[in-house]
Design a protein around this motif. Structure first.
Motif, PDB file in Angstrom:
ATOM      1  N   TYR A  20      37.146  38.476  48.545  1.00  0.00           N
ATOM      2  CA  TYR A  20      37.211  38.602  49.836  1.00  0.00           C
ATOM      3  C   TYR A  20      36.158  37.245  50.181  1.00  0.00           C
ATOM      4  CZ  TYR A  20      34.959  39.794  54.415  1.00  0.00           C
ATOM      5  OH  TYR A  20      34.703  39.813  55.787  1.00  0.00           O
ATOM      6  N   ALA A  21      34.979  36.893  49.661  1.00  0.00           N
ATOM      7  CA  ALA A  21      34.240  36.141  49.981  1.00  0.00           C
ATOM      8  C   ALA A  21      34.810  34.596  49.856  1.00  0.00           C
ATOM      9  CB  ALA A  21      32.813  35.934  48.904  1.00  0.00           C
ATOM     10  N   LEU A  22      35.524  34.319  48.917  1.00  0.00           N
ATOM     11  CA  LEU A  22      36.467  33.199  48.727  1.00  0.00           C
ATOM     12  C   LEU A  22      37.187  32.929  49.967  1.00  0.00           C
ATOM     13  CD1 LEU A  22      37.496  30.880  47.313  1.00  0.00           C
ATOM     14  CD2 LEU A  22      39.162  32.401  46.180  1.00  0.00           C
ATOM     15  N   VAL A  23      38.078  34.025  50.251  1.00  0.00           N
ATOM     16  CA  VAL A  23      39.177  34.037  51.159  1.00  0.00           C
ATOM     17  C   VAL A  23      38.332  33.859  52.672  1.00  0.00           C
ATOM     18  CG1 VAL A  23      40.963  35.241  52.463  1.00  0.00           C
ATOM     19  CG2 VAL A  23      40.860  35.277  49.927  1.00  0.00           C
ATOM     20  N   THR A  24      37.490  34.727  52.939  1.00  0.00           N
ATOM     21  CA  THR A  24      36.780  34.439  54.292  1.00  0.00           C
ATOM     22  C   THR A  24      36.068  33.287  54.479  1.00  0.00           C
ATOM     23  OG1 THR A  24      36.688  37.034  54.152  1.00  0.00           O
ATOM     24  CG2 THR A  24      35.222  35.768  55.816  1.00  0.00           C
ATOM     25  N   ALA A  25      35.638  32.627  53.261  1.00  0.00           N
ATOM     26  CA  ALA A  25      34.796  31.548  53.613  1.00  0.00           C
ATOM     27  C   ALA A  25      35.769  30.197  53.934  1.00  0.00           C
ATOM     28  CB  ALA A  25      33.876  31.076  52.519  1.00  0.00           C
ATOM     29  N   ARG A  26      36.976  30.410  53.331  1.00  0.00           N
ATOM     30  CA  ARG A  26      37.985  29.067  53.215  1.00  0.00           C
ATOM     31  C   ARG A  26      39.053  29.415  54.173  1.00  0.00           C
ATOM     32  NH1 ARG A  26      37.645  25.270  49.379  1.00  0.00           N
ATOM     33  NH2 ARG A  26      36.079  25.657  47.803  1.00  0.00           N
ATOM     34  N   TYR A  27      39.722  30.634  54.106  1.00  0.00           N
ATOM     35  CA  TYR A  27      41.028  30.856  54.935  1.00  0.00           C
ATOM     36  C   TYR A  27      40.995  31.760  56.266  1.00  0.00           C
ATOM     37  CZ  TYR A  27      42.330  28.657  50.301  1.00  0.00           C
ATOM     38  OH  TYR A  27      42.305  27.827  49.325  1.00  0.00           O
ATOM     39  N   PHE A  28      40.199  32.797  56.162  1.00  0.00           N
ATOM     40  CA  PHE A  28      40.386  33.912  57.113  1.00  0.00           C
ATOM     41  C   PHE A  28      39.062  33.947  57.996  1.00  0.00           C
ATOM     42  CE2 PHE A  28      43.568  36.644  54.563  1.00  0.00           C
ATOM     43  CZ  PHE A  28      44.505  35.314  54.645  1.00  0.00           C
ATOM     44  N   CYS A  38      47.587  34.675  51.180  1.00  0.00           N
ATOM     45  CA  CYS A  38      46.986  33.767  50.067  1.00  0.00           C
ATOM     46  C   CYS A  38      46.741  34.777  48.806  1.00  0.00           C
ATOM     47  CB  CYS A  38      45.557  33.249  50.366  1.00  0.00           C
ATOM     48  SG  CYS A  38      44.325  34.294  50.759  1.00  0.00           S
ATOM     49  N   TYR A  39      46.788  34.277  47.528  1.00  0.00           N
ATOM     50  CA  TYR A  39      46.755  35.050  46.483  1.00  0.00           C
ATOM     51  C   TYR A  39      46.068  34.133  45.396  1.00  0.00           C
ATOM     52  CZ  TYR A  39      50.976  32.656  44.748  1.00  0.00           C
ATOM     53  OH  TYR A  39      51.564  31.638  44.269  1.00  0.00           O
ATOM     54  N   VAL A  40      45.480  35.064  44.354  1.00  0.00           N
ATOM     55  CA  VAL A  40      44.917  34.513  43.252  1.00  0.00           C
ATOM     56  C   VAL A  40      45.603  34.896  42.106  1.00  0.00           C
ATOM     57  CG1 VAL A  40      42.716  34.166  42.032  1.00  0.00           C
ATOM     58  CG2 VAL A  40      42.839  33.671  44.214  1.00  0.00           C
ATOM     59  N   VAL A  41      45.771  34.301  40.931  1.00  0.00           N
ATOM     60  CA  VAL A  41      46.061  34.688  39.554  1.00  0.00           C
ATOM     61  C   VAL A  41      44.979  34.407  38.493  1.00  0.00           C
ATOM     62  CG1 VAL A  41      47.993  34.664  37.900  1.00  0.00           C
ATOM     63  CG2 VAL A  41      48.480  34.704  40.339  1.00  0.00           C
ATOM     64  N   SER A  42      44.736  35.417  37.814  1.00  0.00           N
ATOM     65  CA  SER A  42      43.728  35.112  36.642  1.00  0.00           C
ATOM     66  C   SER A  42      44.366  35.887  35.587  1.00  0.00           C
ATOM     67  CB  SER A  42      42.475  35.637  36.909  1.00  0.00           C
ATOM     68  OG  SER A  42      42.196  37.016  37.059  1.00  0.00           O
ATOM     69  N   LEU A  61      43.758  43.139  48.515  1.00  0.00           N
ATOM     70  CA  LEU A  61      44.241  43.719  47.080  1.00  0.00           C
ATOM     71  C   LEU A  61      43.926  43.253  45.908  1.00  0.00           C
ATOM     72  CD1 LEU A  61      48.081  44.746  48.236  1.00  0.00           C
ATOM     73  CD2 LEU A  61      45.923  46.208  48.149  1.00  0.00           C
ATOM     74  N   LEU A  62      43.386  44.036  44.954  1.00  0.00           N
ATOM     75  CA  LEU A  62      43.193  43.563  43.528  1.00  0.00           C
ATOM     76  C   LEU A  62      44.343  44.384  42.818  1.00  0.00           C
ATOM     77  CD1 LEU A  62      40.889  42.170  42.050  1.00  0.00           C
ATOM     78  CD2 LEU A  62      40.242  44.148  41.071  1.00  0.00           C
ATOM     79  N   PRO A 102      54.400  41.149  38.848  1.00  0.00           N
ATOM     80  CA  PRO A 102      55.019  39.966  39.002  1.00  0.00           C
ATOM     81  C   PRO A 102      54.604  39.284  40.239  1.00  0.00           C
ATOM     82  CG  PRO A 102      56.595  41.599  38.453  1.00  0.00           C
ATOM     83  CD  PRO A 102      55.288  42.114  38.872  1.00  0.00           C
ATOM     84  N   THR A 103      54.190  37.811  40.074  1.00  0.00           N
ATOM     85  CA  THR A 103      53.655  37.208  41.112  1.00  0.00           C
ATOM     86  C   THR A 103      54.494  37.127  42.328  1.00  0.00           C
ATOM     87  OG1 THR A 103      52.598  35.762  39.501  1.00  0.00           O
ATOM     88  CG2 THR A 103      52.952  34.800  41.934  1.00  0.00           C
TER      89      THR A 103
END
Length: 361
Positions: free
Chosen positions: A280-288, A312-316, A333-334, A340-341
């Motif tokens: 959430y912190a990553l997405v809100t600070a950069r995209y939303f 947006c999405y992240v894969v780890s 969502l986590l 599948p991506t």
């Protein structure tokens, strides 16, 4: 801070293993936070400082903090804020402190309980009433919803952080609406983990509310009240480990961390919650970004597009994460790593449709 004399604005610093952020409030109080947590961001630590100062205003009032007459007395008075501030520092499976949106719980039998709440608040000569279940808002009167988003968050968080008690008469200040004039926060425990709250003036007396009004209005609704403190299934698609749903207009949210057995067994519930908060912190600070907040820094690939990101999405190695920015909602969502991506977007769309339809707040 030493650069301020040279008109240099510096708000954060990093060492090899520590992140430091500070902020000055009303040219009077300077708060500094140090974090060694992996992935700590300026965004999250800045929200922590905002919450800490607002908690101080909520309990002590702005006047005591801006015009400090006796520093030793202020130190003693600040002890009353420790429990609330400590609750923001504790490892969290919640997200309201980060999103600045009051957390809500779905309420079965909501219409009957809402009608009772309105009548209960009216009998107590108050327009501001709510039910708080486990530190989350279950129901509230319309004037309560009109409080500032941070006030809604702090009041629910305060009630959830206090030790259990049958009834309380607690002086508070509203950081945005009434930072210098105190009000009374009355709370009455209806069931373990469920409290009725009122914001009042000089009347009524707490014993009147506890012994007369609570039995009259709430005793006949014992069964619907018990449903408020019982976990409600969300019916999410398989593979969802945790979610955060934000109602953008109302600045309210719902969140949940799924128990073990839902996939992603390498992640404990606490690690799931932490991963969702970091996402959430990553997405809100950069995209939303929220409306009115500073524009986020643009990455090179964004410069050629006239529109902002909506997905947006992240894969780890341990999980995947997906976010949707819709007109009325944001969903984070986590998901388990085996999802599948290519299926992330349709799965997230189904989850948003289900959760937005069930949203109680």
């Amino acid at each position: 801070m030493f650069g301020a004399n040279l008109d240099v604005l510096l708000t954060a610093a990093c060492t090899a293993n520590t992140h430091v952020v500070w902020r000055v409030f009303h040219n009077s109080i300077t708060l500094i936070v140090l974090s060694s947590e992996e992935g700590a961001s300026d965004f999250a630590l800045g929200r922590l400082l905002d919450n800490a100062f607002s908690a101080m205003v909520l309990i002590l009032g702005l006047e005591e903090l801006v015009n400090v007459r006796n520093i030793e007395r202020l130190k003693k008075d600040l002890r009353a804020c420790y429990r609330l501030i400590d609750s923001f520092l504790a490892p969290l499976e919640r997200s309201g402190d980060l999103t600045q949106c009051v957390e809500c719980v779905p309420v079965p039998h909501g219409a009957a309980l809402q009608e009772c709440l309105e009548a209960f608040a009216g009998a107590a000569e108050s327009r501001f009433g709510c039910l708080v279940a486990g530190g989350r808002l279950a129901l509230a009167t319309e004037p309560w919803w009109q409080l500032a988003p941070q006030e809604l968050l702090l009041l629910s968080w305060l009630v959830g952080s206090l030790p259990p008690h049958a009834a309380r008469d607690y002086p508070i200040y509203l950081p945005h609406g009434s930072p210098t004039v105190p009000h009374r926060l009355l709370t009455c425990q209806l069931l373990p983990g469920l409290e009725a709250c009122l914001i009042c003036g000089p009347s009524p007396a707490l014993p009147t509310v506890e012994t007369e009004l609570v039995p009259r209005f709430w005793k006949p609704l014992l069964e619907p009240l018990q449903a408020c403190v019982s976990p409600q299934p969300h019916g999410l698609p398989p593979g969802v480990l945790a979610f955060l749903l934000i109602h953008r207009d109302q600045r309210s949210s719902q969140s949940s961390v799924q128990p073990p057995g839902s996939g992603g067994e390498d992640l404990s519930p606490r690690r799931r919650a932490r991963a969702l908060r970091h996402f959430y912190a990553l997405v809100t600070a950069r995209y939303f970004p929220w409306e009115g907040s500073p524009a986020p820094p643009q990455e090179p690939f964004q410069a050629g597009f006239p529109h902002r990101a909506r997905h947006c999405y992240v894969v780890s190695a341990t999980h995947k994460a997906y976010a949707i920015h819709a007109p009325q909602h944001q969903l984070f969502l986590l998901l388990a790593p085996h999802v599948p991506t290519f299926a992330l977007r349709p799965l997230a769309a189904r989850a948003l449709q289900r959760l937005a339809g069930d949203a109680a707040c």
